[in-house]
Design an enzyme around this catalytic site. Sequence first.
Site, PDB file in Angstrom:
ATOM      1  N   TYR A  83      -3.473  14.608   3.426  1.00  0.00           N
ATOM      2  CA  TYR A  83      -2.896  13.412   2.824  1.00  0.00           C
ATOM      3  C   TYR A  83      -3.566  13.078   1.493  1.00  0.00           C
ATOM      4  O   TYR A  83      -4.748  12.727   1.438  1.00  0.00           O
ATOM      5  CB  TYR A  83      -3.039  12.252   3.799  1.00  0.00           C
ATOM      6  CG  TYR A  83      -2.337  10.979   3.380  1.00  0.00           C
ATOM      7  CD1 TYR A  83      -1.008  10.986   3.007  1.00  0.00           C
ATOM      8  CD2 TYR A  83      -3.016   9.763   3.392  1.00  0.00           C
ATOM      9  CE1 TYR A  83      -0.366   9.818   2.636  1.00  0.00           C
ATOM     10  CE2 TYR A  83      -2.384   8.588   3.036  1.00  0.00           C
ATOM     11  CZ  TYR A  83      -1.058   8.621   2.650  1.00  0.00           C
ATOM     12  OH  TYR A  83      -0.418   7.463   2.289  1.00  0.00           O
TER      13      TYR A  83
ATOM     14  N   LYS B 116       4.850   4.933  -1.492  1.00  0.00           N
ATOM     15  CA  LYS B 116       5.178   6.353  -1.675  1.00  0.00           C
ATOM     16  C   LYS B 116       6.648   6.633  -1.358  1.00  0.00           C
ATOM     17  O   LYS B 116       7.259   7.516  -1.976  1.00  0.00           O
ATOM     18  CB  LYS B 116       4.264   7.217  -0.800  1.00  0.00           C
ATOM     19  CG  LYS B 116       2.799   7.246  -1.231  1.00  0.00           C
ATOM     20  CD  LYS B 116       1.990   8.161  -0.339  1.00  0.00           C
ATOM     21  CE  LYS B 116       0.547   8.333  -0.823  1.00  0.00           C
ATOM     22  NZ  LYS B 116      -0.294   7.157  -0.570  1.00  0.00           N
TER      23      LYS B 116
ATOM     24  N   TYR C 193       0.827  -1.210   0.000  1.00  0.00           N
ATOM     25  CA  TYR C 193       0.000   0.000   0.000  1.00  0.00           C
ATOM     26  C   TYR C 193       0.862   1.261   0.000  1.00  0.00           C
ATOM     27  O   TYR C 193       1.788   1.388  -0.791  1.00  0.00           O
ATOM     28  CB  TYR C 193      -0.989  -0.033   1.161  1.00  0.00           C
ATOM     29  CG  TYR C 193      -2.153  -0.977   0.923  1.00  0.00           C
ATOM     30  CD1 TYR C 193      -3.170  -0.655   0.018  1.00  0.00           C
ATOM     31  CD2 TYR C 193      -2.253  -2.203   1.585  1.00  0.00           C
ATOM     32  CE1 TYR C 193      -4.241  -1.512  -0.210  1.00  0.00           C
ATOM     33  CE2 TYR C 193      -3.324  -3.065   1.363  1.00  0.00           C
ATOM     34  CZ  TYR C 193      -4.318  -2.711   0.459  1.00  0.00           C
ATOM     35  OH  TYR C 193      -5.373  -3.568   0.222  1.00  0.00           O
ATOM     36  N   SER C 194       0.618   2.204   0.905  1.00  0.00           N
ATOM     37  CA  SER C 194       1.264   3.523   0.808  1.00  0.00           C
ATOM     38  C   SER C 194       2.732   3.536   1.169  1.00  0.00           C
ATOM     39  O   SER C 194       3.396   4.562   0.972  1.00  0.00           O
ATOM     40  CB  SER C 194       0.512   4.541   1.662  1.00  0.00           C
ATOM     41  OG  SER C 194      -0.671   4.948   1.016  1.00  0.00           O
ATOM     42  N   ALA C 195       3.275   2.442   1.662  1.00  0.00           N
ATOM     43  CA  ALA C 195       4.730   2.383   1.794  1.00  0.00           C
ATOM     44  C   ALA C 195       5.386   2.527   0.422  1.00  0.00           C
ATOM     45  O   ALA C 195       6.571   2.859   0.327  1.00  0.00           O
ATOM     46  CB  ALA C 195       5.165   1.085   2.469  1.00  0.00           C
TER      47      ALA C 195
END
Length: 390
Positions: free
Chosen positions: A157, A71, A67-69
């Site tokens: 966010y 980014k 997921y957002s890791a």
Amino acid sequence: MTMIYGEVAPGFDSVRAAFAKNFTRHGDLGAAVCVYRNGHPVVDLWGGVADAETGRPWTRDTLQLVYSATKGATATAVHMLVERGALDLDAPVAKYWPEFAANGKADIPVRWLLSHRAGLVALDHPVPLKEALAWHPMTEALAAQRPLWTPGTAHGYHGRTWGWLVGEVIRRVSGRSPGRFFADEIAAPLGLDFFIGLPAVERDRVSRMAYQRPDVDLTTLPAESVPEELREQVAAWRDPNSFSNRAYAVTDPASIDFDSPEVQAAELPASNGIGTARALARMYAALIGEVDGVRLFSSAVLASAAEEQAGGKDQVMLIPSRFSAGYVLPTASNPMLGSSSFGHTGRGGSLAFADPEHGVAFGYAMNNIVGGIGDVRASSLVETVREALA
């Protein structure tokens, strides 16, 4: 009892014990954790099942969507372009992406995209999911979109839109898609098992996610029964027009099946990176020092990349958050290893970061996606690393 595989260096046996405890007490199904110190691995562990339905075991080379890791990996690609003098974070986005200037966005600098300050958390008209996965229809919609607050005056966010916004800058500057640039310039030199846009030949290595719902759905409780400190957030979750909901409704349908082959094969630089905890830790280690002869950032670019750009109340999450130019910075709820840490969390529990003061890089990936508060799996591992360092 879940068997734990892998190795730890002398002095880090406690991390193995904490990792095992995540399975026995904190709900892990399949997971991996890796820690580098001063450019060398000191913890590399894995265990559990990669697919709870079939019992397929988690192995050394199991891949996990984080997921957002993701980014953090995408932000690293941006700073590689800065390192090479190809990108100026203080230049207007429109210098590299002229269409972006529409609807009052001509003066937004690149660093405001990275630090969630552009006010582009949502779309007035969501893009059909199939078209969003194809890339250009989404970037065209974002180029035409008006900001939802005055850019630069607040931060919130950009959970989904961040990937297309930042990824399009990478594409315009480098001439390559963000996933291709990451593969060529970061993954290949370091030998990373990490993909933004999964090749079909890697599909069989990917773990299947499980979703653990919170014991209590706060949105179903009477308002007076919700803890006071959570009431503003819960009210936003109940409001379909809130930024908290609209930020995750930029496609039609809003729900995205991240287990599907189509989604995993697409490039979603905010949310569909797939790889190992080892790859994440190794990448962050190469940001703060040399790893097998490779260092990605100079000291100057590292300092710039980790410098705070936004802090305070988040307009989307409605809690305090802190961002550098693309990375999450330490907060009370996610202190990492201390004030010099920078990295990124991912939905449901994943975490990867570097801490130059301690010379440490950390990666944790798992397939049991835990909702709500109270998930201590990553934080317990980080705290154990801290104690081992002491």
